[in-house]
Design a protein around this motif. Structure first.
Motif, PDB file in Angstrom:
ATOM      1  N   HIS A  22      13.863  99.244  53.494  1.00 33.38           N
ATOM      2  CA  HIS A  22      13.251  99.567  54.784  1.00 33.38           C
ATOM      3  C   HIS A  22      14.194  99.353  55.962  1.00 33.38           C
ATOM      4  O   HIS A  22      14.018  99.972  57.018  1.00 33.38           O
ATOM      5  CB  HIS A  22      11.991  98.724  55.001  1.00 33.38           C
ATOM      6  CG  HIS A  22      10.860  99.111  54.103  1.00 33.38           C
ATOM      7  ND1 HIS A  22       9.717  98.339  53.944  1.00 33.38           N
ATOM      8  CD2 HIS A  22      10.690 100.185  53.294  1.00 33.38           C
ATOM      9  CE1 HIS A  22       8.900  98.926  53.090  1.00 33.38           C
ATOM     10  NE2 HIS A  22       9.464 100.044  52.691  1.00 33.38           N
ATOM     11  N   TRP A  23      15.188  98.461  55.806  1.00 35.65           N
ATOM     12  CA  TRP A  23      16.021  98.067  56.936  1.00 35.65           C
ATOM     13  C   TRP A  23      17.489  98.049  56.547  1.00 35.65           C
ATOM     14  O   TRP A  23      17.838  97.934  55.374  1.00 35.65           O
ATOM     15  CB  TRP A  23      15.615  96.673  57.440  1.00 35.65           C
ATOM     16  CG  TRP A  23      14.173  96.569  57.799  1.00 35.65           C
ATOM     17  CD1 TRP A  23      13.156  96.115  57.006  1.00 35.65           C
ATOM     18  CD2 TRP A  23      13.567  96.960  59.028  1.00 35.65           C
ATOM     19  NE1 TRP A  23      11.959  96.189  57.659  1.00 35.65           N
ATOM     20  CE2 TRP A  23      12.173  96.697  58.913  1.00 35.65           C
ATOM     21  CE3 TRP A  23      14.054  97.482  60.228  1.00 35.65           C
ATOM     22  CZ2 TRP A  23      11.284  96.954  59.945  1.00 35.65           C
ATOM     23  CZ3 TRP A  23      13.172  97.736  61.254  1.00 35.65           C
ATOM     24  CH2 TRP A  23      11.799  97.476  61.116  1.00 35.65           C
ATOM     25  N   ARG A  64      15.946 100.500  61.248  1.00 36.83           N
ATOM     26  CA  ARG A  64      15.161 101.133  60.181  1.00 36.83           C
ATOM     27  C   ARG A  64      16.069 102.001  59.321  1.00 36.83           C
ATOM     28  O   ARG A  64      16.870 102.796  59.850  1.00 36.83           O
ATOM     29  CB  ARG A  64      14.047 101.975  60.795  1.00 36.83           C
ATOM     30  CG  ARG A  64      13.049 102.520  59.798  1.00 36.83           C
ATOM     31  CD  ARG A  64      12.149 101.434  59.254  1.00 36.83           C
ATOM     32  NE  ARG A  64      11.094 102.002  58.418  1.00 36.83           N
ATOM     33  CZ  ARG A  64      10.268 101.278  57.682  1.00 36.83           C
ATOM     34  NH1 ARG A  64      10.369  99.964  57.685  1.00 36.83           N
ATOM     35  NH2 ARG A  64       9.337 101.853  56.949  1.00 36.83           N
ATOM     36  N   HIS A  66      16.528 105.031  56.835  1.00 40.39           N
ATOM     37  CA  HIS A  66      15.913 106.268  56.376  1.00 40.39           C
ATOM     38  C   HIS A  66      16.864 106.935  55.385  1.00 40.39           C
ATOM     39  O   HIS A  66      18.025 107.205  55.717  1.00 40.39           O
ATOM     40  CB  HIS A  66      15.640 107.209  57.558  1.00 40.39           C
ATOM     41  CG  HIS A  66      14.671 106.664  58.560  1.00 40.39           C
ATOM     42  ND1 HIS A  66      13.329 106.527  58.300  1.00 40.39           N
ATOM     43  CD2 HIS A  66      14.864 106.211  59.825  1.00 40.39           C
ATOM     44  CE1 HIS A  66      12.723 106.025  59.361  1.00 40.39           C
ATOM     45  NE2 HIS A  66      13.635 105.814  60.292  1.00 40.39           N
TER      46      HIS A  66
END
Length: 335
Positions: A22-23, A64, A66
């Protein structure tokens, strides 16, 4: 720890990614690129591990992550050597052609040296100029090595594995016979392969990484439907230590070399050909394998190779159902 490269320049920008994907935390102050980290792994790895720990504890600035923003972890590598560790797959290929399989195939790995100057990003489309070329995905596990000396043993080779990931080794099946007939091997039939969004260190995999094998199912989907669920640790005749030592028999290997397992393939419950997922089997990691089985059973293949608009997804999840490496997700497009 988990490492990725965000899209920036030719070689990407190195980041450390959280376990849940996620990070991320920027790692440029340690090494600007993953290759730079691999070149100085003894010094870079401990610093990257500390950064990963701080990221998990939310002790540093984070962004974040992606997967669509990720380049291939190694957008270009010094070497890409792909084996065929699942001899069940090779046996089916030869059986479909009515050819005997030499006994040496069970003791001496098959391997080819592919194009490493460019790896596709995990969300990049698969460019295909002509559907008649027989485009196929090949779901595989891969490892990234440190420096390996010529003549290294299997144990020394295992210790040189720094990172583990997934790869879609795209093949143009209908170009392969003509190339092999020349006696020099693959070239045009092996376009750019695709790497998973992140690569992970062996310790990150826990008990799933044993004996140079990754004991988790490889999840392959075609157009949203389950296509393969073969366990990468089962029926793997040659572990990664053996594959790397095979490469190193006559030459040294430099840090940043990628070695692939070949198409993950499991036998059926009766030691025969596996069944499709829709029929309760573990399915296949490439289209060629189901076409081989169709040829053996009915005399001709039925399943078509990839066409423009087809979508492929390759992923592996841990025991809790969380993605380990992120997903390779690609659409076949007209080149």
């Amino acid at each position: 720890m988990k490492l990725a490269s965000l899209k920036q320049g030719r070689d990407g920008r190195l980041v450390v990614v959280s376990r849940d994907l996620h990070w991320y935390a920027d790692a440029a102050h340690i090494a600007p690129t993953l290759q730079a980290a691999l070149d100085d792994w003894e010094h870079a790895a401990p610093k990257l591990e500390l950064l990963a720990t701080d990221l998990e504890h939310e002790a540093i600035p984070r962004e974040r992550f992606h997967e669509r923003d990720a380049a291939a972890p190694l957008p270009r590598a010094y070497q890409w050597a792909d084996g065929s560790a699942y001899v069940n797959h090779v046996e089916l290929v030869r059986k479909a052609r009515g050819a005997e399989m030499p006994a040496s195939f069970w003791t001496d790995p098959l391997m080819y040296q592919g194009a490493s100057d460019s790896f596709l990003s995990p969300r990049d489309p698969i460019p295909l100029k002509d559907e008649a070329w027989g485009c196929d995905m090949e779901g595989e596990v891969c490892v990234v090595t440190g420096d390996v000396a010529q003549g290294a043993t299997r144990e020394q080779a295992l210790n040189a594995i720094l990172l583990i990931g997934l790869v879609n080794d795209v093949s143009l099946r209908n170009l392969i016979p003509g190339e092999l007939a020349k006696g020099f091997g693959f070239l045009q039939s092996k376009p750019a392969s695709t790497l998973s969004p992140v690569l992970v260190t062996p310790d990150e995999l826990g008990a799933d990484w044993q004996g140079g094998k990754l004991h988790r199912p490889l999840l392959v989907e075609l157009n949203g439907d389950p296509f393969g669920r073969a366990n990468a640790g089962d029926d793997m005749t040659f572990d990664f230590g053996t594959l790397i030592a095979h490469v190193a028999k006559t030459r040294s290997i430099v840090a940043g070399s990628i070695v692939g397992s070949g198409t993950v393939s499991n036998k059926g419950t009766d030691d025969g050909p596996g069944k499709p997922v829709a029929e309760g089997g573990l399915g296949y990691s490439c289209i060629a394998e189901i076409r081989m089985i169709e040829t053996i059973q009915s005399g001709a293949p039925k399943t078509p190779f990839l066409r423009h608009g087809d979508r492929v997804r390759i992923e592996m999840k841990d025991e809790a159902g969380h993605s380990i490496f992120g997903a390779i997700e690609q659409e076949v497009v007209s080149a």
